[in-house]
Design an enzyme around this catalytic site. Structure first.
Site, PDB file in Angstrom:
ATOM      1  N   LYS A 123     -52.758   6.144  10.614  1.00 25.19           N
ATOM      2  CA  LYS A 123     -51.378   5.511  10.859  1.00 25.19           C
ATOM      3  C   LYS A 123     -50.477   6.753  10.709  1.00 25.19           C
ATOM      4  CE  LYS A 123     -51.889   2.354  11.753  1.00 25.19           C
ATOM      5  NZ  LYS A 123     -53.227   1.897  12.222  1.00 25.19           N
ATOM      6  N   GLU A 162     -57.831   5.238   7.493  1.00 27.94           N
ATOM      7  CA  GLU A 162     -56.882   4.411   8.241  1.00 27.94           C
ATOM      8  C   GLU A 162     -55.437   4.756   7.681  1.00 27.94           C
ATOM      9  OE1 GLU A 162     -56.851   2.420  10.483  1.00 27.94           O
ATOM     10  OE2 GLU A 162     -54.895   1.098  10.280  1.00 27.94           O
ATOM     11  N   HIS A 171     -66.123  19.833  -0.525  1.00 26.95           N
ATOM     12  CA  HIS A 171     -66.812  20.567   0.444  1.00 26.95           C
ATOM     13  C   HIS A 171     -66.072  21.083   1.773  1.00 26.95           C
ATOM     14  CE1 HIS A 171     -70.434  19.324  -1.683  1.00 26.95           C
ATOM     15  NE2 HIS A 171     -69.967  18.249  -1.824  1.00 26.95           N
ATOM     16  N   TRP A 173     -49.619   4.134  31.688  1.00 26.56           N
ATOM     17  CA  TRP A 173     -50.094   5.072  30.992  1.00 26.56           C
ATOM     18  C   TRP A 173     -51.033   6.202  31.806  1.00 26.56           C
ATOM     19  CZ3 TRP A 173     -54.995   6.973  29.219  1.00 26.56           C
ATOM     20  CH2 TRP A 173     -55.053   7.589  28.049  1.00 26.56           C
ATOM     21  N   ASN A 216     -54.305  -0.845  37.399  1.00 26.95           N
ATOM     22  CA  ASN A 216     -54.905  -0.400  36.040  1.00 26.95           C
ATOM     23  C   ASN A 216     -56.238   0.046  36.088  1.00 26.95           C
ATOM     24  OD1 ASN A 216     -55.356  -0.278  33.355  1.00 26.95           O
ATOM     25  ND2 ASN A 216     -55.292  -2.511  32.823  1.00 26.95           N
ATOM     26  N   GLY A 217     -56.575   1.170  35.525  1.00 29.55           N
ATOM     27  CA  GLY A 217     -58.002   1.506  35.539  1.00 29.55           C
ATOM     28  C   GLY A 217     -58.154   2.932  36.272  1.00 29.55           C
ATOM     29  N   GLU A 263     -50.835   8.612  14.153  1.00 29.65           N
ATOM     30  CA  GLU A 263     -50.265   7.964  15.225  1.00 29.65           C
ATOM     31  C   GLU A 263     -48.778   7.693  15.482  1.00 29.65           C
ATOM     32  OE1 GLU A 263     -53.229   4.149  16.264  1.00 29.65           O
ATOM     33  OE2 GLU A 263     -52.157   4.206  14.353  1.00 29.65           O
ATOM     34  N   CYS A 322     -51.784   0.470  30.702  1.00 31.96           N
ATOM     35  CA  CYS A 322     -50.981  -0.043  31.968  1.00 31.96           C
ATOM     36  C   CYS A 322     -50.961  -1.372  31.812  1.00 31.96           C
ATOM     37  CB  CYS A 322     -51.700   0.737  33.288  1.00 31.96           C
ATOM     38  SG  CYS A 322     -51.928   2.422  33.590  1.00 31.96           S
ATOM     39  N   ARG A 355     -48.629  -1.543  26.565  1.00 34.97           N
ATOM     40  CA  ARG A 355     -49.797  -1.048  27.297  1.00 34.97           C
ATOM     41  C   ARG A 355     -49.462   0.314  27.928  1.00 34.97           C
ATOM     42  NH1 ARG A 355     -53.172  -5.438  27.912  1.00 34.97           N
ATOM     43  NH2 ARG A 355     -54.180  -4.176  29.610  1.00 34.97           N
ATOM     44  N   LYS A 404     -51.723   0.355  23.437  1.00 38.53           N
ATOM     45  CA  LYS A 404     -52.165  -0.504  22.784  1.00 38.53           C
ATOM     46  C   LYS A 404     -53.705  -0.715  23.018  1.00 38.53           C
ATOM     47  CE  LYS A 404     -51.304  -3.745  19.206  1.00 38.53           C
ATOM     48  NZ  LYS A 404     -51.773  -2.913  18.277  1.00 38.53           N
TER      49      LYS A 404
END
Ligand code: G6P
Length: 610
Positions: free
Chosen positions: A487, A483, A506, A73, A99-100, A490, A2, A27, A605
């Site tokens: 990527k 990573e 395995h 968000w 925000n929170g 995402e 947010c 955000r 982000k």
């Protein structure tokens, strides 16, 4: 998570707020809204991205020069027009953005309902604005006092901004857990969850700390504690450049940031490496160096991509400096009552410097008397300020939600740290020399890898319709496999998993068929022969292999469908090169699938809630 903006001054507030929201959209981007005071309170909010709100306001302008805005968000309540911020009091006089997460909102709402309040949204934020209204209407208190009292009832995290049509000269902001910055201009003031919406107008900022509120009037501001004690705050000067937060001709921030890596890696080393004198200078750590070198154990806490960088750091610090390292998810570390002992040192890694779990890890370690060092990108961020010392990446603002240049900046800093800790101990003078020289050569080698973008795009074309990918690597390239998989999922929403190559047998091997491409990092290093055997095993099961390698071995061309060749470097530094093709592969695949590369669904982000 947010984004909050606020403005008071002589400009057209809606223009400042909308631009600010666009600059901070990484955000959160479920919905957006603004409230502007002009006699009455004019509130406009819309489901969707900021551009939807901008279109809505086109031809139906909001005038006034005091206002607040929000890009959301969602936490409580689905993304919708009604749940979008700002939220207002029942008499329509106050508007609040938040925000929170307010943890005790259900209990407060129930009490307010008993007092006759009704609620339109499912948000915790509407509960807070109604609580402020309730307190304000009942008591003969100023708006500032009413906000202070309401905040004393709140359990949870917040960054808030509030305006009232009864107070056309007043903007109130408060913080507990979610970041807020006050921009100080000439006869005008700005609020932002970070600096992005502010720097176009002023570079002088004040960072609010937890428990502080800013009471901002047209003629000046005051920072108070929630208990009304005046706080004396220093003004910090930001050296961000406006063009750093613009796309600069690239179609996406992510691509721009991928291509910035030669520069950002160089910036991470600037003034820190003197290869001719075998000197590494990490200024913030200098007073703590002996303690760090003799640490019994280094624990690194982080989240997301920063956690992958931490894993690379574990290989580097253990391999180069021979100091034991453990890597923890910050979210697990903070709640599992970690056993920390004298001789332990904690490092945290965070691009934003605001990730709630990582910040909590800092506080947890400090509460046990353990020194905490931060590796952050955002100068002045909460984690950077609360840690005992640290190292900045100097990568410049990272806007694309999927982290790229921050990762390579973090790995570069960790490499310098490993060499610094190893010097005079496990690392000989010759080895130090080799590492420093090779580090200096990395930006040029990254340039070489970036030239492969078109080749990687055409590989992506063949696989963009796939539903699953597997990424495999060993040693310091195992975290790079993680990573690469992160990527891809995402930004392209393709399911992908990263594994240490030897673990494939395995479990993941059961998934191999021609519809599950396997990306191998197969550098000519200590584990090359083993990785080659793993490639054979995949090919034997009709698997399709894409290899990233510095090896000319023709065997790879025989076995693999595609071989992406990159320059060689030292094994521990290789993640700085092997990760680049994987960033590019996910970028191109996401684009081919028509995905929103810079703002992938459901993500944000800076994760300032748990
Ligand atoms: C979010 C971002 C990731 C980032 C992670 C940790 O999930 O989308 O790109 O790696 O947070 O963020 P930090 O700012 O602490 O590095």
């Amino acid at each position: 998570m947010c984004g909050i903006v606020g403005y008071i001054g002589n400009r057209d507030a809606s223009a400042v707020l909308l631009k600010g929201l666009q600059r901070m959209e990484y955000r959160g981007y479920d919905s957006a809204g603004i409230a502007v005071v002009n006699g009455d309170l004019d509130v406009r909010k819309k489901l969707g991205k900021v551009e939807v709100l901008v279109r809505e306001l086109d031809g139906n302008k909001v005038s006034g020069n005091l206002g607040i805005g929000h890009t959301r968000w969602a936490t409580h309540g689905v993304p919708s027009d009604v749940n979008a911020h700002p939220h207002t009091s029942s008499d329509g006089k106050f508007a609040l953005v938040h925000n929170g997460i307010i943890e005790n909102y259900a209990a407060i709402r129930e009490k307010l309902q008993q007092n006759g309040h009704t609620f339109e949204s499912q948000t915790d934020t509407e509960v807070l604005v109604r609580l402020i209204e309730d307190i304000h209407n009942k008591n003969d208190q100023s708006l500032v006092e009413s906000v202070q009292e309401a905040l004393r009832h709140i359990v949870g995290a917040y960054g808030i901004a509030l305006v009232s049509s009864d107070e056309p000269d007043l903007l109130i902001a408060a913080r507990n857990g979610s970041p807020l910055i006050l921009g100080v201009g000439e006869n005008e003031y700005f609020l932002g969850s970070d600096a992005a919406p502010i720097i176009e107008y002023t570079r002088d900022v004040i960072y609010l700390n937890d428990g502080e509120m800013a009471v901002i009037r047209r003629w000046g501001y005051e920072v108070l504690s929630v208990d009304n004690v005046v706080q004396h705050k220093e003004i910090n000067h930001l050296d961000w450049d406006l063009q750093e937060i613009e796309k600069g001709g690239y179609p996406h921030f992510m691509l721009k940031e991928i291509f910035e890596q030669p520069k950002s890696i160089e910036n991470a080393m600037r003034g820190r490496i003197d290869a001719s004198n075998q000197h590494v200078r990490l200024g913030g750590l200098t007073p703590h160096l002996e303690m760090l070198k003799s640490a019994d154990r280094i624990i690194i806490c982080a989240c997301g991509t920063s956690w992958h960088a931490a894993l690379v750091g574990e290989y580097m610090i253990e391999g180069i400096a021979r100091i034991p390292v453990e890597v923890e998810y910050a979210s697990e570390f903070r709640y599992r009552n970690p056993i920390l002992r004298k001789g332990d040192v904690v490092f945290v890694i965070s691009q934003s410097g605001e990730t709630a779990d990582t910040l909590a890890a800092v506080r947890e370690a400090q509460s046990q008397g353990i020194p905490v060092f931060a590796i952050c990108n955002t100068v002045g961020s909460t984690i950077a300020r609360e840690s005992d010392a640290g190292i900045y990446l100097h990568a410049g603002p990272e806007i694309g939600v999927a982290s790229t240049k921050a990762f390579t900046g973090q790995v570069t800093v960790l490499a310098m740290l490993a060499v610094k800790l190893g010097q005079g101990g496990a690392l000989s003078a010759d080895e130090t020399n080799t590492y420093l020289k090779e580090l200096k050569a990395i930006p040029g080698k990254v340039e070489e890898v970036l030239k492969k973008s078109d080749e990687i795009k055409s590989i992506g074309q063949e696989y963009s319709y796939m539903s699953n990918f597997l990424y495999l690597g060993r040693g310091p390239n195992f975290p790079v496999a993680l990573e690469g998989a992160l990527k891809l999922k995402e930004i392209s929403y393709i399911h992908a998993e990263g594994y240490p190559a030897a673990e494939m047998k395995h479990g993941p091997i059961a998934l191999i068929d021609q519809f599950m491409p396997v990306v191998f990092i197969a550098n000519k290093d200590s584990s090359y022969d083993k990785v080659l055997s793993n490639i054979e095993e995949v090919v034997a099961r009709e698997g399709v292999v894409i290899a990233v390698t510095d090896n000319e071995d023709p065997e790879l061309d025989r076995l693999c469908k595609h071989v992406i060749r990159i320059p060689s470097t030292l094994e521990y530094l290789s993640p700085l090169l092997t990760v680049i093709p994987l960033q590019l592969l996910s970028y191109h695949i996401a684009l081919l699938r028509g995905c929103d590369v810079d703002q992938p669904r459901n993500l944000a982000k800076s994760v300032t809630v748990e």
